[in-house]
Scaffold this active site. Structure first.
Site, PDB file in Angstrom:
ATOM      1  CG  HIS A   1     -25.424 -58.456  23.123  1.00  0.00           C
ATOM      2  ND1 HIS A   1     -26.590 -58.946  22.573  1.00  0.00           N
ATOM      3  CD2 HIS A   1     -24.989 -57.492  22.271  1.00  0.00           C
ATOM      4  CE1 HIS A   1     -26.846 -58.312  21.436  1.00  0.00           C
ATOM      5  NE2 HIS A   1     -25.898 -57.416  21.234  1.00  0.00           N
TER       6      HIS A   1
ATOM      7  CB  CYS B   1     -28.467 -63.842  26.305  1.00  0.00           C
ATOM      8  SG  CYS B   1     -29.711 -63.719  25.023  1.00  0.00           S
TER       9      CYS B   1
END
Length: 301
Positions: A143, A185
């Site tokens: 992430h 991300c």
């Protein structure tokens, strides 16, 4: 018709994108319109153009080893981070391991690393003797947010990981390519895409033997998405970016220059992937990878 769930690389805790049907053809997900155009124009052909390479402007790959490739694969996260399980990331790690090993790299995979562990692993790698290696590669699967990457216990600046390989800190990789591929991300924006026409769109080196090298030179960062945006992942087949990267590397990794390779990766992600969701907010979204290069020469594996 094959059904898949599309997940986002969540920058924060948000719902999973709904299940939809998707037609998969060859190396990517193509729309029916793409397929009809292929039939009309005939089978796709690979065209190779021979060009003279100038050794002066190429990285020297004539070393005992191609180099080391470190893959950090973070799938599970502490509850306090608010981050969900990254289903599909093991597919990415497996495909990348095979791909970079076939290119000649010595590949090692580390799973579910804390921030401190990631820093320690890369600091240790930077302190190894790379004199017999042509380059170095690192792949981060996690992430993330803009300029940040998640360990299992929280976030850390990407620069704190990559900075160990600066020219003044890792002397045995001085003037050698240091490649970082980052699947994560970089924000919370979604790319709606825009409808386009279907047709195709069509210094001499310094002779002085003594010179300074910028400490930030010879790095390349290949991000799965542009600043500010989500990155997409399929739990069954892996992330869009890694699928495209491995496909292009397996096909052209030993013939094309690195920027040609990554440009083709950009093309594949941009053209062959699109999200499908019952939630209009997440439906028909697109993605474009981002390359930031401080390379000073051409790189051919």
């Amino acid at each position: 018709m094959l059904s898949f769930y599309y997940y986002r690389e969540e920058g924060n805790s948000l719902p999973v994108v709904a299940e939809q049907s998707l037609v998969l053809m060859q190396r990517g997900a193509l729309s029916d319109g793409d397929m009809s155009r292929k039939k009309k124009n005939g089978p796709e052909r690979s065209i190779t153009t021979n060009r003279n390479r100038e050794p002066t402007y190429q990285y020297n790959m004539n070393f005992e080893k191609v180099g080391k490739c470190v893959i950090i694969n973070n799938k599970n996260f502490d509850t306090g981070t608010g981050m969900g399980v990254r289903n599909g990331t093991d597919k990415d790690a497996e495909a990348l391991f095979k791909c970079f090993r076939n290119l000649g790299f010595d590949v090692v995979v580390y799973n579910d690393c804390s921030c401190a562990k990631m820093k320690s692993l890369l600091k240790q790698a930077s302190e190894e003797d790379h004199r017999n290696s042509a380059c170095f590669a690192c792949i981060l699967l996690s992430h993330g947010e803009e300029n940040l990457i998640y360990g299992t216990d929280g976030m850390t600046p990407i620069k704190d990981l990559t900075g160990h390989f600066r020219g003044d800190r890792c002397k045995t990789l001085l003037e050698k390519p240091k490649l970082f591929f980052i699947q994560a991300c970089r924000g919370t924006e979604l790319d709606d895409g825009i409808q386009a026409d279907s047709g195709p769109i069509n210094d001499d080196t310094d002779a002085n033997p003594r010179y300074k090298v910028p400490v930030e030179a010879d790095f390349l960062f290949a991000y799965s998405t542009v600043p500010g945006y989500y990155s997409w992942r399929n739990p069954g087949s892996g992330s869009w970016f890694v699928q495209a990267l491995c496909s292009i590397l397996n096909e052209h990794g030993k013939s094309l220059e690195i920027m040609q390779i990554l440009t083709r990766v950009n093309h594949r992600v941009a053209r062959h992937f699109e999200s499908h969701s019952d939630d209009p907010h997440f439906h028909q979204k697109k993605q474009i990878p981002c390359v930031v290069s401080m390379l000073t020469k051409e790189l051919y594996f």
